[in-house]
Design a protein around this motif. Structure first.
Motif, PDB file in Angstrom:
ATOM      1  N   VAL A  13      -1.265   4.817  11.488  1.00  0.00           N
ATOM      2  CA  VAL A  13      -1.110   3.696  10.559  1.00  0.00           C
ATOM      3  C   VAL A  13      -0.813   2.415  11.323  1.00  0.00           C
ATOM      4  O   VAL A  13      -1.407   1.350  11.059  1.00  0.00           O
ATOM      5  CB  VAL A  13       0.003   3.993   9.540  1.00  0.00           C
ATOM      6  N   GLY A  58      -0.215  -5.986   8.559  1.00  0.00           N
ATOM      7  CA  GLY A  58       0.360  -4.755   8.037  1.00  0.00           C
ATOM      8  C   GLY A  58       1.592  -4.300   8.794  1.00  0.00           C
ATOM      9  O   GLY A  58       1.600  -4.270  10.022  1.00  0.00           O
ATOM     10  N   ILE A  77       3.347  -1.480   4.072  1.00  0.00           N
ATOM     11  CA  ILE A  77       2.851  -0.111   3.936  1.00  0.00           C
ATOM     12  C   ILE A  77       4.031   0.812   3.644  1.00  0.00           C
ATOM     13  O   ILE A  77       5.015   0.837   4.392  1.00  0.00           O
ATOM     14  CB  ILE A  77       2.129   0.337   5.221  1.00  0.00           C
ATOM     15  N   LEU A  79       0.856  -1.186   0.000  1.00  0.00           N
ATOM     16  CA  LEU A  79       0.000   0.000   0.000  1.00  0.00           C
ATOM     17  C   LEU A  79       0.890   1.233   0.000  1.00  0.00           C
ATOM     18  O   LEU A  79       1.679   1.441   0.930  1.00  0.00           O
ATOM     19  CB  LEU A  79      -0.909  -0.004   1.232  1.00  0.00           C
ATOM     20  N   SER A 129       0.425   9.544   3.964  1.00  0.00           N
ATOM     21  CA  SER A 129      -0.080   9.198   5.297  1.00  0.00           C
ATOM     22  C   SER A 129      -0.442  10.463   6.059  1.00  0.00           C
ATOM     23  O   SER A 129       0.285  10.911   6.952  1.00  0.00           O
ATOM     24  CB  SER A 129       0.953   8.367   6.057  1.00  0.00           C
ATOM     25  N   ILE A 135       4.794  -1.212   8.400  1.00  0.00           N
ATOM     26  CA  ILE A 135       5.385  -0.111   7.654  1.00  0.00           C
ATOM     27  C   ILE A 135       6.760  -0.544   7.158  1.00  0.00           C
ATOM     28  O   ILE A 135       7.623  -0.917   7.946  1.00  0.00           O
ATOM     29  CB  ILE A 135       5.491   1.163   8.506  1.00  0.00           C
ATOM     30  N   LEU A 176      -6.706   3.644   4.724  1.00  0.00           N
ATOM     31  CA  LEU A 176      -5.869   2.477   4.975  1.00  0.00           C
ATOM     32  C   LEU A 176      -6.558   1.475   5.892  1.00  0.00           C
ATOM     33  O   LEU A 176      -6.354   0.263   5.768  1.00  0.00           O
ATOM     34  CB  LEU A 176      -4.538   2.904   5.601  1.00  0.00           C
TER      35      LEU A 176
END
Length: 505
Positions: free
Chosen positions: A168, A178, A147, A114, A118, A180, A130
């Protein structure tokens, strides 16, 4: 309908209205021409945000929807609204294109990537989208979601990226999926100047895990002295020191911005690099990329407006803007029509070296003024349309003093163009497309920060009639949807059937 005369439509980008105060760079500026015009009976305030232009209630205006509505003569449901509708109705969860991509990833063990801004500035993206995408990925049992967070510092206040990264991470924890994988400033990932070296750095971090190596997402925020727009492309590593989320063969990449113009350079670059490796590409909303990237949400029709009516009547127009806003007075004003009509001339003012807007707030307004002057002196051009970008572009830096100077340069340009209009028998219609520079400070948690984002404030719209031209005073509430009918009326032409706005003068 007023007496027909040729004219000039000037969009003063970021020209919003608010009472004088510490945060208002426009009222702090020495702008005698604009002050005089705003004091005339032919000035009005027009709504340029929220439902008046096709946005969600209370959503700040932006240049894209502002120019679309100015040209369409009616509110146009914006891409963000259409995305929200698909999410709230649950329709996104059953989208066939998304379902097929995620089913394939689950079957082959691929990852979903994704990529998007942000923040919740609602100009280019909404980080809250998200949340739904992560839940959908969990429903389809996608093995991993990576992400690639793009920090903002432009549409929202600088100094807030850490909070958005926490948001996030909270969404990922809630969905149970998920991580980052990269953190990159929008100056790199959303470059619009054509500097492919910036795009290359963002792309290498995302695709290959090549960049500044960090242990935690927030560590990336220490890499810049120029604000969160310029966070160095940073790659999160695992316990073994290896990047946690480069793109692998057969993965799925989904761009989460709902606005196309800033993300498409990166999207095209990644598509060129990765499509041959079996990577599936999707975008949350429809993009204007060179590559054919399937969209999950398609656009509302914005055609049948000012450009179509001018073409129908055989009336020539010249469109002029700096590179930053060129698409806005062409593509967006024309209802997202990329083809140049036979009755249109497009003049793009380019700067060989992208300026430091704080140090050079005049940008290329002198060249824009010269181009408008030249077009206005032509007898074969009933309408000249130009965007004066300074107030918005410099306002986005959050630098109050520089934005004051940008407003003063704009004022001098407007004064010069009004003189040219008087000499050539033209009217001038000035309008803002959204608010910005009238609010240069924001407060959160008792902390005041410079603010370079947009606002929900109304924008001025004012007519300077040609000598001897008789027009009525504007009556009632106004919106940006009234601008195209007003321009057509001043040209002696009736509105297009699709327009719901009205002539103000």
């Amino acid at each position: 309908m007023s007496a027909a005369r040729p004219g000039i439509l000037l969009v003063l980008d970021g020209w919003g209205h608010a009472e004088p105060g510490e945060a208002n760079a426009l009222t702090a500026a020495d702008t005698p021409c604009l002050d005089r015009l705003l004091g005339t009976p032919l000035a009005v305030l027009a709504e340029a945000s929220g439902t008046a232009v096709g946005l969600l209630p209370g959503t700040v205006g932006n240049s894209e929807i502002g120019h679309i509505v100015i040209g369409a003569g009616r509110p146009v449901p914006y891409d963000s609204v259409l995305v929200e509708e698909r999410i709230s109705s649950g329709a996104l969860r059953s989208d066939e294109t998304l379902s097929a991509a995620l089913t394939g990833a689950a079957r082959t063990g691929g990852s979903l990537h994704l990529i998007g801004l942000s923040s919740d500035g609602m100009i280019h993206a909404n980080v809250h989208h998200l949340r739904e995408l992560l839940h959908i990925a969990a429903l389809f049992a996608v093995p991993e979601v990576r992400i690639h967070a793009i920090t903002d510092g432009r549409d929202v206040a600088d100094g807030t990226a850490a909070t958005y990264l926490e948001t996030v991470e909270g969404y990922a924890a809630e969905a149970g999926i998920g991580t980052i994988a990269t953190v990159t400033g929008r100056g790199y990932a959303l470059d619009k100047s054509g500097d492919l070296s910036l795009t290359e750095r963002a792309a290498r971090a995302i695709a290959d895990g090549a960049g500044h190596l960090i242990g935690e997402p927030k560590d990336a925020l220490a890499t810049t002295g120029r604000g969160e727009e310029w966070v160095e492309p940073s790659v999160v590593t695992g316990g073994d020191g290896a990047p946690v989320g480069p793109v692998r063969d057969g993965d799925v990449v989904l761009f989460t911005n709902f606005r196309s113009d800033r993300i498409q350079q990166l999207a095209d670059h990644l598509h060129r690099e990765l499509a041959a490796r079996g990577v599936t590409f999707l975008s949350l909303a429809q993009y204007d990329t060179a590559a054919a990237i399937p969209a999950l949400v398609h656009r509302a029709d914005a055609g049948g407006g000012l450009a179509a009516r001018l073409a129908e009547m055989g009336l020539r127009s010249v469109r002029i803007a700096e590179a930053e806003k060129f698409e806005h007075v062409t593509y967006y004003l024309n209802g997202r029509e990329a083809a140049v009509a036979p009755v249109e001339e497009h003049i793009r003012i380019s700067d060989a070296t992208p300026p430091d807007y704080r140090a050079r707030p005049e940008m290329s307004i002198g060249q824009v003024t010269e181009a408008v002057t030249s077009a206005a002196r032509r007898d074969d051009v009933p309408l000249v349309v130009a965007n004066l970008a300074n107030i918005d572009v410099v306002g986005h830096t959050g630098d109050h003093a520089a934005t004051v100077r940008a407003a003063e340069h704009t004022d001098r340009a407007v004064e010069a163009l009004c003189r040219v209009a008087s000499e050539t028998g033209r009217w001038v219609l000035l309008v803002g497309d959204h608010g910005n520079a009238e609010k240069m400070l924001t407060e959160s948690g008792g902390v005041r920060r410079p603010y370079g984002g947009h606002t929900t404030n109304p924008v001025p719209a004012v007519l300077v009639p040609a000598e001897g031209q008789r027009v009525g005073r504007p009556q009632g509430a106004a919106t940006l949807a009234d601008i195209a009918p007003s321009v057509l009326s001043l040209l002696g032409v009736g509105p297009a059937p699709a327009m719901t706005g009205r002539a103000l003068w």
